[in-house]
Design an enzyme around this catalytic site. Structure first.
Site, mmCIF file in Angstrom:
data_model
loop_
_atom_site.group_PDB
_atom_site.id
_atom_site.type_symbol
_atom_site.label_atom_id
_atom_site.label_comp_id
_atom_site.label_asym_id
_atom_site.label_seq_id
_atom_site.Cartn_x
_atom_site.Cartn_y
_atom_site.Cartn_z
ATOM 1 N N HIS A 1 -8.908 8.921 -26.518
ATOM 2 C CA HIS A 1 -9.303 7.549 -26.884
ATOM 3 C C HIS A 1 -10.664 7.610 -27.578
ATOM 4 O O HIS A 1 -11.523 8.411 -27.215
ATOM 5 C CB HIS A 1 -9.378 6.670 -25.632
ATOM 6 N N GLU B 1 -13.203 5.858 -27.391
ATOM 7 C CA GLU B 1 -14.366 5.686 -26.513
ATOM 8 C C GLU B 1 -14.727 7.008 -25.845
ATOM 9 O O GLU B 1 -15.893 7.281 -25.569
ATOM 10 C CB GLU B 1 -14.082 4.572 -25.496
ATOM 11 N N SER C 1 -7.435 -4.790 -31.165
ATOM 12 C CA SER C 1 -7.359 -6.258 -31.207
ATOM 13 C C SER C 1 -5.935 -6.779 -31.364
ATOM 14 O O SER C 1 -5.711 -7.812 -31.993
ATOM 15 C CB SER C 1 -8.279 -6.817 -32.313
ATOM 16 N N ASN D 1 -4.245 -1.034 -21.754
ATOM 17 C CA ASN D 1 -5.364 -0.164 -21.372
ATOM 18 C C ASN D 1 -6.435 -1.046 -20.743
ATOM 19 O O ASN D 1 -7.139 -1.771 -21.434
ATOM 20 C CB ASN D 1 -5.904 0.548 -22.620
ATOM 21 N N LYS E 1 -9.105 -0.174 -19.420
ATOM 22 C CA LYS E 1 -10.451 0.418 -19.559
ATOM 23 C C LYS E 1 -11.171 0.327 -18.197
ATOM 24 O O LYS E 1 -10.519 0.387 -17.167
ATOM 25 C CB LYS E 1 -11.209 -0.256 -20.701
ATOM 26 N N GLU F 1 -5.501 3.891 -33.523
ATOM 27 C CA GLU F 1 -6.463 2.852 -33.167
ATOM 28 C C GLU F 1 -7.672 2.953 -34.086
ATOM 29 O O GLU F 1 -8.591 3.745 -33.826
ATOM 30 C CB GLU F 1 -6.928 3.021 -31.718
ATOM 31 N N GLY G 1 -11.746 -4.037 -29.920
ATOM 32 C CA GLY G 1 -12.634 -4.969 -29.227
ATOM 33 C C GLY G 1 -13.449 -5.842 -30.153
ATOM 34 O O GLY G 1 -14.409 -6.487 -29.731
#
Ligand code: 13P
Length: 248
Positions: free
Chosen positions: A95, A97, A210, A9, A11, A166, A172
């Site tokens: 996702h 985010e 991660s 991904n 992003k 996730e 991250g």
């Protein structure tokens, strides 16, 4: 035997020059013994570019989001049939985010999965808990609620979906879930899917958060971890190639 699936991904990263360099490095360094499916989820403006860069490489094209609507007055949105036009094989939906920064709720995520399936694109449905939810002992309740909405809306096609667990606290941050922590949630998700579909054992459940060249093999060795959704490490060709090599 189902193959593992490794999805990078990207992003909101990349440029014409950087994308070309990255895909060329992946193609040049492809591990001879690689035996998994691989996709890269790229920003929408680069779909056409990366479609031609990955041509005949075995790397599939993925998008990072899709509209819950089919067409019409939805400024800024990209529909599933549009993604299909560019050879998109997978699309991320839900996702964290997008859930956190763009207010996407469970119902919208379920509709997005439905739109993707209708266009012949495999949705990768992302679920995961915050640190506060984990510390409150709510992890399984949260991911079960998120997945239930998608199962409810896509009952007959649910076996066509890929699920990605996730944990938000691992994205991250460098704090990966331990293989045991991830496996526990994956097993719960598998059991939930088994109640909805006889094909649950063949479905692919990815871990994301991660994942990197050092921890991928251990995570991917767990019985219910069928692949990875890789953020930062997917932007570095040597790291992403190591993860691909570990996915067997
Ligand atoms: P990182 O691998 O950078 O933690 O990102 C994970 C992720 O969000 C992939 O979708």
């Amino acid at each position: 035997m189902k193959k593992k699936l490794i999805v990078g991904n990207w992003k909101m990263n990349g440029s014409l020059a950087a994308n070309e360099a990255l895909v060329q490095a992946l193609r040049a360094g492809w591990p001879a013994a690689a035996d998994c499916d691989v996709a890269v989820a790229v920003p929408s403006p680069y779909l056409a570019q990366v479609q031609s860069l990955v041509d005949a490489s075995g790397i599939a094209l993925a998008a990072q989001d899709v509209s819950q609507h089919d067409a019409g007055a939805y400024t800024g949105e990209v529909s599933a049939p549009m993604l299909r036009d560019f050879g998109v094989r997978y699309v991320l939906v839900g996702h964290s985010e997008r859930r956190q920064l763009h207010g996407e709720g469970d119902a919208a995520v379920a509709e997005k999965a439905q739109r993707a399936l209708a266009a012949g694109i495999t949705p990768i449905v992302c679920v995961g808990e915050t640190l506060a939810e984990r510390e409150a002992g709510q992890t399984e309740a949260v991911v079960r609620r998120q997945l239930a909405a998608v199962v409810h809306r896509n009952g007959r096609c649910i076996s066509e979906v890929v699920v990605a667990y996730e944990p938000i606290w691992a994205i991250g941050t460098g704090h990966t879930a331990t293989p045991a922590q991830a496996q526990q949630v994956h097993a719960a998700l598998r059991a939930q899917l088994a109640a909805a579909s006889a094909h649950a054992p063949a479905m692919r459940l990815l871990y994301g958060g991660s994942m990197n060249a050092s921890n991928a093999a251990q995570l991917l060795a767990e019985p219910d971890i069928d692949g990875g959704l890789v953020g930062g490490a997917s932007l570095k060709a040597p790291d992403f190639l190591s993860i691909i090599a570990a996915a067997r």
